[in-house]
Structure formats: structure tokens, C-alpha cells
Motif scaffolding. Structure first.
Motif, mmCIF file in Angstrom:
data_model
loop_
_atom_site.group_PDB
_atom_site.id
_atom_site.type_symbol
_atom_site.label_atom_id
_atom_site.label_comp_id
_atom_site.label_asym_id
_atom_site.label_seq_id
_atom_site.Cartn_x
_atom_site.Cartn_y
_atom_site.Cartn_z
ATOM 1 N N SER A 81 1.139 -1.181 -0.005
ATOM 2 C CA SER A 81 -0.333 0.029 -0.228
ATOM 3 C C SER A 81 0.881 1.742 -0.157
ATOM 4 N N PRO A 82 1.042 2.669 -0.782
ATOM 5 C CA PRO A 82 1.911 3.549 -0.565
ATOM 6 C C PRO A 82 1.775 4.121 0.302
ATOM 7 N N VAL A 83 2.511 4.626 0.709
ATOM 8 C CA VAL A 83 1.981 5.364 2.097
ATOM 9 C C VAL A 83 2.533 6.815 2.176
ATOM 10 N N ASP A 84 2.288 7.609 3.336
ATOM 11 C CA ASP A 84 1.987 8.801 3.539
ATOM 12 C C ASP A 84 3.501 9.530 3.167
ATOM 13 N N SER A 85 3.849 10.914 2.366
ATOM 14 C CA SER A 85 4.966 10.945 2.251
ATOM 15 C C SER A 85 5.570 11.675 2.815
ATOM 16 N N LYS A 86 6.804 11.386 3.271
ATOM 17 C CA LYS A 86 7.598 11.904 4.309
ATOM 18 C C LYS A 86 7.555 13.798 4.150
ATOM 19 N N SER A 87 8.109 13.870 3.218
ATOM 20 C CA SER A 87 8.621 15.496 2.934
ATOM 21 C C SER A 87 7.021 15.603 3.349
ATOM 22 N N VAL A 88 5.632 15.330 3.210
ATOM 23 C CA VAL A 88 4.243 16.453 3.517
ATOM 24 C C VAL A 88 3.857 16.652 4.991
ATOM 25 N N MET A 129 7.198 17.107 -3.042
ATOM 26 C CA MET A 129 7.103 15.701 -5.173
ATOM 27 C C MET A 129 6.977 14.580 -3.875
ATOM 28 N N LEU A 130 5.724 13.962 -5.443
ATOM 29 C CA LEU A 130 4.689 12.404 -4.302
ATOM 30 C C LEU A 130 5.702 11.753 -5.653
ATOM 31 N N SER A 131 5.613 10.702 -5.200
ATOM 32 C CA SER A 131 6.678 9.627 -6.379
ATOM 33 C C SER A 131 5.042 8.011 -6.436
ATOM 34 N N TYR A 132 4.400 7.965 -6.619
ATOM 35 C CA TYR A 132 3.625 7.172 -7.225
ATOM 36 C C TYR A 132 4.662 5.474 -7.444
ATOM 37 N N PRO A 133 3.800 5.243 -7.671
ATOM 38 C CA PRO A 133 2.942 4.330 -6.311
ATOM 39 C C PRO A 133 3.571 4.206 -4.806
ATOM 40 N N TYR A 134 4.913 4.358 -4.666
ATOM 41 C CA TYR A 134 5.516 4.013 -3.255
ATOM 42 C C TYR A 134 5.117 5.126 -2.038
ATOM 43 N N GLU A 135 4.472 6.633 -2.957
ATOM 44 C CA GLU A 135 3.508 7.271 -1.642
ATOM 45 C C GLU A 135 2.596 7.642 -2.677
ATOM 46 N N LYS A 136 1.009 8.320 -1.247
ATOM 47 C CA LYS A 136 -0.495 8.442 -1.865
ATOM 48 C C LYS A 136 -0.336 9.358 -2.624
ATOM 49 N N MET A 137 -1.797 9.556 -3.192
ATOM 50 C CA MET A 137 -1.768 10.217 -4.358
ATOM 51 C C MET A 137 -2.260 11.611 -3.424
ATOM 52 N N ASP A 138 -2.830 11.526 -2.208
ATOM 53 C CA ASP A 138 -3.905 11.745 -1.656
ATOM 54 C C ASP A 138 -2.986 13.755 -1.508
ATOM 55 N N PRO A 139 -2.080 13.859 -1.095
ATOM 56 C CA PRO A 139 -1.594 15.123 -0.444
ATOM 57 C C PRO A 139 -2.513 16.346 -2.223
ATOM 58 N N PHE A 140 -2.002 15.134 -3.251
ATOM 59 C CA PHE A 140 -2.804 16.458 -3.965
ATOM 60 C C PHE A 140 -3.887 16.620 -4.071
ATOM 61 N N LEU A 141 -4.679 15.436 -3.697
ATOM 62 C CA LEU A 141 -6.131 14.995 -3.873
ATOM 63 C C LEU A 141 -6.235 16.436 -2.996
ATOM 64 N N LYS A 142 -6.374 16.573 -1.609
ATOM 65 C CA LYS A 142 -5.732 17.403 -0.289
ATOM 66 C C LYS A 142 -5.993 18.855 -0.833
ATOM 67 N N LEU A 143 -5.001 19.059 -1.358
ATOM 68 C CA LEU A 143 -4.705 20.786 -2.723
ATOM 69 C C LEU A 143 -5.838 21.112 -3.682
ATOM 70 N N ILE A 144 -6.449 20.427 -3.930
ATOM 71 C CA ILE A 144 -7.292 20.789 -5.020
ATOM 72 C C ILE A 144 -8.923 20.454 -4.369
ATOM 73 N N LYS A 145 -8.668 20.071 -3.013
ATOM 74 C CA LYS A 145 -10.402 20.002 -2.054
ATOM 75 C C LYS A 145 -9.846 21.246 -1.302
ATOM 76 N N GLU A 146 -8.653 21.542 -0.970
ATOM 77 C CA GLU A 146 -8.525 23.385 -0.079
ATOM 78 C C GLU A 146 -8.701 24.330 -1.057
ATOM 79 N N ALA A 147 -8.163 24.038 -1.825
ATOM 80 C CA ALA A 147 -7.829 24.942 -2.851
ATOM 81 C C ALA A 147 -9.420 25.292 -3.449
ATOM 82 N N ALA A 148 -10.539 24.500 -3.121
ATOM 83 C CA ALA A 148 -12.427 24.129 -3.736
ATOM 84 C C ALA A 148 -12.461 24.991 -2.832
ATOM 85 N N GLU A 149 -12.541 24.487 -1.292
ATOM 86 C CA GLU A 149 -13.112 25.499 -0.495
ATOM 87 C C GLU A 149 -12.470 26.383 0.209
#
Length: 677
Positions: free
Chosen positions: A316-323, A339-359
Motif C-alpha cells: 500500500s502506498p505510504v504517506d509522503s515524508k515530505s508532507v 514531490m510525490l513518487s507514485y505508487p510508493y507514496e499516496k496521491m492524497d496530498p494532491f487531492l487534498k490540495l484541490i479540495k483545500e483550494a475548492a473550499e
């Protein structure tokens, strides 16, 4: 200097790459169920190759008979002959591989059985299953003078039978319903299976009971899937509706291949050649299943303990240590590049960025290019939420993403309904770039958050493909992104950019300039490129020039490579390797120079003519020392791989990296090493 010396044909190079995929299915160190999946991947790869590349060549052979490719000077007809010859060999390897895997699965108690080998109770179960779940869905047909051949669908299995009635020869045809599973479990232990197609074949005598059956077989056709929009549209209709009409034509396009489950009788072969309008060389007989999606569902059907034993360990992808998961993404990117490196790190930080910007009430706009999305996409939910919150959302969605057209049409309608501004890109050029721009007001100033990636915003494949996602608040990159979206929206392909490399007009020239800079350094120069494919002749010629100048060149190319390394005096300073493993290597990383002065770029473009000249692509420089070090580390690990990596030879073939039996050299699997890290 002859072209053939250091170049190879694109299509034959691709077939050698797919042979590499089949090698993974033969690798005894790979878990057994994973080996079966590699046979499936090889099969689906070959399906797409015939639908697209072979389809294109058939059209070229018809309308441009004297055209020759720019690598080996082969006409389209010559390429087709070579493809059919090489493909026949690959079918034999596939059948042998599948047979071996099937035998080894049997030793583990997993059997794919013939109906005749089922016991009395199993046959009773299968009879009931057939009558309840399959027979009601069947629509048998006959083909004779009064009953024309129906329009056979691409990649659907058909049971065909030679029928006789009063000395009259008739063809019987039964489509295998796409809604039934490929394999049917027999018994309670979920380890014995029969193929649905074989169950229909077993009952074919009942279906055509009024006829005498002299032969029966299973066939599957492959139709041309390359449908260009240029000659199909006249600009008078909505583009999305035009695409829907074009996709319908794919169902009736010409046939490029016929597969059969066993050798065809003369009667069946004559019927196929005459009615399907194919040549004998287009017919391939295979003992492996014609449909091979089942290896991906099989682990879920088998007992958990057995499935786990024969599969890769779950990763399972892990949480990025840089975030920092607890801190605002916008504030983190405002302070430093991430920077995120898939699939070793989760895509969640990018999705969180879009969600945060949307709100965020300070967000003014979100602009994004979309090529492929998962069937369920949080990204779309967040973009729709942003539009509903009054934020200007522009989505440049590519409706011509091959085999994802319908999915993208659906998403475009959903986004439009939510109030997003949906665009489709300039005529004649696919928008393949992966770029997202968030514009916000920070106090009295305008702030840009730009994300650029090597892969799609696909929440499913980001767990299967290796990709890089780069996020920055760099002002100049942000301004370039503003200019990029403005230009693409108005169809201006000739925009000027300060930092970003953008095709079709500005990317290749900059890459060639960067290579020239290394050529000037001669033996002190260095180039390390990681990409999916290399076909662009200008880039190939420049790499040859660099090699002859003494520049050390390491290329990590998963798929097609039209450049041949190791040719004395021409490409002897070039090493090319391909890595096929658990994950699909998809990231594009371009490094120029070495040490502190090394320049590194990432982006969506391969060095293929279609990317450098015929698509809209974006590549960005990386300035962050921390991220450059991470990218260099990824490249170094790839170059150390001596387990999954294969070296391309001057002959065009791949070999394992030789390791002396007496050597203490450590075995390095680049993907496993990154999983461990």
C-alpha cells in the motif's frame, strides 16, 4: 552511414518489448498468479497493438503504397509482413508459457478443466448453471444465402460450427455473452474452473440439434481501433456528439486479426477468409484462452491463504515524508516545492490540495488538463465543488484519449453540469500534458500553485504506475502556466515560456539544445533519460552525435526504442535498459550533466515524434535541491537494477544483466528497493 546500422523499426521494437513482458511470465522468481497476470498483460498489449498500430499500417499500405518509415526504410506492407511473422513466434511462446503456468497451478490444486474430465456431480452443476445463467442469453444464428453474416464485434468470442442439412453447408454462430464471467468455479473449494466458452461449445449440438455438426471452434476478431477525427468532423456539430458518432464507427471498422482456439477446418477457414475479408496470415491459432481478463479476478475467487501464497505481498502506498498531513497543503507549497513518487507514496496530498483550494475563499480559479481518470474520481468531485462554490474552474479534457473516450465524455458532461468550463483542446493536437494551476489572492497579491506530473490524474493507476507529481509556488512557473492555459484555450500553439518546455513547438528544440551543451563537454558530458519510448529521429540523431563526442549516455526506456546502442564508433557510449516489474514504469525524467551542475526535468512527454511534434506536452525544470536529489536517487536505483532490468543489444534483442557466479555483487530490484524505502 546507413540508417539501419543504429536504428530499428518502431513496430518490431514494440514486439520485442512485449516479449519482455512475456519473460516475466516465465520468471520462476515471480509468484505464480502474478506470472499468469503477465500473460494477460502481454495479451492485452498485443490486442491494442493490432487495433492501433496494425490498423494504421493497413490504411497506409492502401493509400500510401510507396511510403517508407524513417528508421529502416520499410514500406507499410513490408512492416505488416514482418509483424505477422514475429507475432506468430510470440503466439507460440505465449502458448508454451501459459501451458507451463497452467501445469504449475494444477500442482497447487488450481485447475482449469475440460468438461469431459468433470465428474458426475460437477457435470450436473454445470448443466444447471448453463441452463439458468447462459442459455437464456444466447442468440444463435446461421449464415447462408438467406442469412447474411452478422456484424461480429471486436474482442468478443464466438463459437462457430460447420453445419449440414440435406447436403447443404451452413455456418452456425453463437456469440459468447460479454456479461457472463470468463471462468466458472466448479464445486465448493473455488479451485477448479471451466471456461464459459467451452461450456457453450459443449452444448453446441443441442443449440443446433436439427443439423449435423462436422466441426466447431472458437474465434475472436480484432477490428481497427484507430479512428482519426480529422475527416469525420465538419465543425457543424457539437464536438462531444461528433466523438460519440465516431466511436460507433469503431464497432464496424475493418478486421485486422482473427484468433482461433484450434486449427480451423478447411470449411471454417474458407468462410473466415471469404466473409471477413482477411488474409490467411491474419489468422492466429492459440491454445491459450482467447479472453484473458480472468487472471486479475482469480486471486479474489481463490481461498485467501492460497491466493496470498501465490501473489506478490500486498503493498500500500505510504504517506509522503515530505508532507505534513496536519498542515495546509497551500501553506506547505508556499514555503517549498513538494514531490510525490507514485505508487510508493499516496496521491492524497494532491487531492487534498484541490479540495483545500475548492473550499478556500481566496481561490480565484483552478485550471487543469485531463487525459485519463478513474471511473470513480474524487478529483472530479472537488472540481465540481469548487465550481459550485463560485470558483472559476476550467477543465481541458481530452476526448481522444484512446479507449477512454466514453469515460472522458461522461466526465465532461458531469463537470459541465456542475458549472465547470469544459474545453477540448486545439484541433489536430491531443492535449497529453499533466498540469494544474491554482490561482489565488494572498493578501493583496496574486499567488500561483502549479502542479506538473508525468502521469494521469488517475486515482486507480497511481497505485500501479510509477509517476512523479511536482507541486510548486514558483512565480515564473505559475506565470508560464497562466500563459499555457490562455494559449491552449485559444488554439495558439506557438506561445513563449520562460521555464516550461511546451510542445509541439518549444519542447524538442530545448531538449536538443540541452544535449548540445553536453556535447560541448565531450567526455565530461553526461545524459540520463528515463522514458517510455524513444522514436523521434531528431533526438536519436542528436544522441548519436553526443555518443560520438564521448558523452556518457544512460537511457532507461521501458517500451519502444528505435535507437540501437553499443555500435562501435556510433553508439558505443550509449547504454539502454528496460525495466519490467511489479509496477509499470511510467515516469519521464530527463537529466543533463552531472554533479552540482546537473539539470533535471520531469513531465508528460516521451521522446516520440507524436509527443514532441503532434501533442501538447509540458516539461518543467526542477530547481529544489532536495527534489533533484530524490530524482537522481530514483535514476541511480534504476541504473543499479540487475534483477528486472534487461540490456538492449545492437541486434535489438534484450539480455539479462550478466552477474559472475563468483561475484559478491548484490542483487538489486529497483522497485522492491523503493518499496522498502
Amino acid at each position: 552511414m546507413k540508417h539501419e546500422i543504429y536504428k530499428q523499426n518502431r513496430e518490431l521494437s514494440w514486439l520485442r518489448f512485449n516479449e519482455r513482458v512475456l519473460e516475466e511470465a516465465n520468471d520462476k522468481t515471480v509468484p505464480l498468479l502474478e506470472r499468469l497476470k503477465f500473460v494477460s498483460i502481454f495479451t492485452s498489449n498485443l490486442d491494442e497493438f493490432f487495433m492501433i498500430r496494425v490498423g494504421i499500417l493497413f490504411k497506409m499500405a492502401e493509400i500510401k503504397k510507396h511510403w517508407k518509415d524513417n528508421k529502416c526504410q520499410m514500406t507499410a506492407s513490408e512492416q505488416l509482413d514482418a509483424i505477422f511473422s514475429e507475432t506468430s513466434k510470440l503466439y507460440k511462446k505465449k502458448d508454451s508459457t501459459y501451458s507451463q503456468i497452467k501445469s504449475e497451478l494444477s500442482e497447487q490444486g488450481i485447475e482449469f478443466v475440460a468438461y469431459k474430465k468433470c465428474n458426475k456431480e460437477e457435470k450436473k452443476f454445470l448443466k444447471e448453471y448453463y441452463q439458468d445463467n447462459i442459455l437464456p442469453l444466447l442468440s444463435p444464428q446461421i449464415v447462408d444465402a438467406r442469412h447474411p453474416t452478422p456484424n461480429l464485434q471486436s474482442k468478443i468470442s464466438y463459437i462457430v460450427a460447420s453445419l449440414k442439412n440435406k447436403n447443404k453447408n451452413i455456418l452456425g454462430l453463437v456469440q459468447c455473452p460479454a456479461t457472463i464471467p470468463e471462468i466458472i468455479p466448479i464445486g465448493d473449494d473455488s479451485k477448479r474452473f471451466i471456461f464459459a466458452e467451452e461450456l457453450i461449445v459443449e452444448h453446441i449440438d443441442e443449440i443446433f440439434s436439427m443439423y449435423k455438426i462436422s466441426d466447431k471452434n472458437i474465434i475472436c476478431i480484432t477490428r481497427n481501433g484507430d479512428l482519426t477525427t480529422d475527416e469525420e468532423t465538419d465543425g457543424s456539430e457539437d464536438y462531444r456528439n461528433q466523438m460519440k458518432l465516431i466511436l460507433k464507427k469503431r464497432r464496424v471498422s475493418f478486421i485486422v486479426r482473427v484468433e482461433a482456439a484450434k486449427s480451423l477446418s478447411s470449411e471454417l477457414e474458407e468462410f473466415i477468409l471469404r466473409t471477413l475479408k482477411v488474409q490467411k496470415k491474419q489468422i492466429f491459432v492459440t491454445s491459450a484462452p482467447l479472453k484473458m481478463k480472468f487472471p486479475f479476478s482469480l486471486p479474489e475467487i481463490l481461498p485467501v491463504e492460497l491466493s496470498g501464497k501465490l501473489s506478490y505481498p500486498l503493498f500500500s502506498p505510504v504517506d509522503s515524508k515530505s508532507v505534513d498531513a496536519k498542515t495546509s497543503m497551500i501553506s506547505q507549497i508556499s514555503e517549498r516545492d513538494l514531490m510525490l513518487s507514485y505508487p510508493y507514496e499516496k496521491m492524497d496530498p494532491f487531492l487534498k490540495l484541490i479540495k483545500e483550494a475548492a473550499e478556500d475563499p481566496n481561490t480565484l480559479s483552478i485550471k487543469i488538463t485531463i487525459y485519463r481518470l478513474a471511473h470513480r474520481a474524487k478529483l472530479v468531485d472537488y472540481l465540481c465543488r469548487a465550481a459550485e462554490n463560485g470558483i472559476e474552474v476550467t477543465t481541458l479534457i481530452e476526448l481522444r484519449a484512446r479507449f477512454d473516450e466514453l469515460n472522458n465524455i461522461d466526465w465532461s458532461e458531469r463537470l459541465e453540469d456542475a458549472g465547470c468550463h469544459v474545453l477540448y483542446g486545439p484541433e489536430g493536437y491531443k492535449v497529453h500534458s499533466k498540469i494544474c494551476l491554482i490561482t489565488r489572492r494572498n493578501d493583496s497579491q496574486i499567488q500561483y500553485i502549479t502542479q506538473i506530473g508525468t502521469g494521469n490524474y488517475n486515482e486507480k493507476t497511481c497505485k500501479l504506475y510509477t509517476d512523479i507529481s511536482f507541486m510548486t509556488s514558483d512565480v515564473q512557473i505559475g506565470k508560464d502556466a497562466v500563459e499555457f492555459f490562455k494559449n491552449v484555450c485559444i488554439g495558439n500553439l506557438g506561445g513563449k515560456y520562460s521555464k516550461l518546455l511546451v510542445s509541439p513547438l518549444g519542447l524538442k528544440s530545448k531538449i536538443l539544445q540541452l544535449i548540445d551543451s553536453e556535447i560541448a563537454k565531450k567526455s565530461e558530458g553526461a545524459l540520463t533519460f528515463k522514458m517510455n519510448s524513444l522514436t523521434d529521429v531528431d533526438v536519436i540523431e542528436k544522441l548519436v552525435e553526443a555518443s560520438q563526442a564521448g558523452v556518457k549516455i544512460n537511457l532507461i526506456i521501458r517500451g519502444i526504442c528505435c535507437l540501437l546502442p553499443g555500435i562501435p564508433g556510433i553508439t558505443d557510449n550509449i547504454t539502454i535498459r528496460s525495466i519490467v516489474g511489479k509496477f509499470l514504469e511510467h515516469s519521464r525524467i530527463y537529466a543533463f550533466g552531472k554533479g552540482a551542475k546537473e539539470q533535471i526535468f520531469i513531465g508528460s512527454a516521451d521522446m516520440m515524434t507524436r509527443n514532441t511534434e503532434n501533442r501538447v506536452e509540458v516539461i518543467t525544470p526542477i530547481k529544489s535541491k532536495e527534489i533533484k536529489n530524490r530524482l537522481r536517487s530514483i535514476l541511480n536505483i534504476m541504473l543499479l537494477d540487475n534483477v528486472k532490468a534487461r540490456l538492449l543489444q545492437p541486434s535489438g534483442k534484450y539480455i539479462k544483466i550478466p552477474i559472475e557466479s563468483s561475484s559478491d555483487e548484490k542483487l538489486v530490484n529497483a522497485q522492491e528497493m523503493q518499496c522498502e524505502e
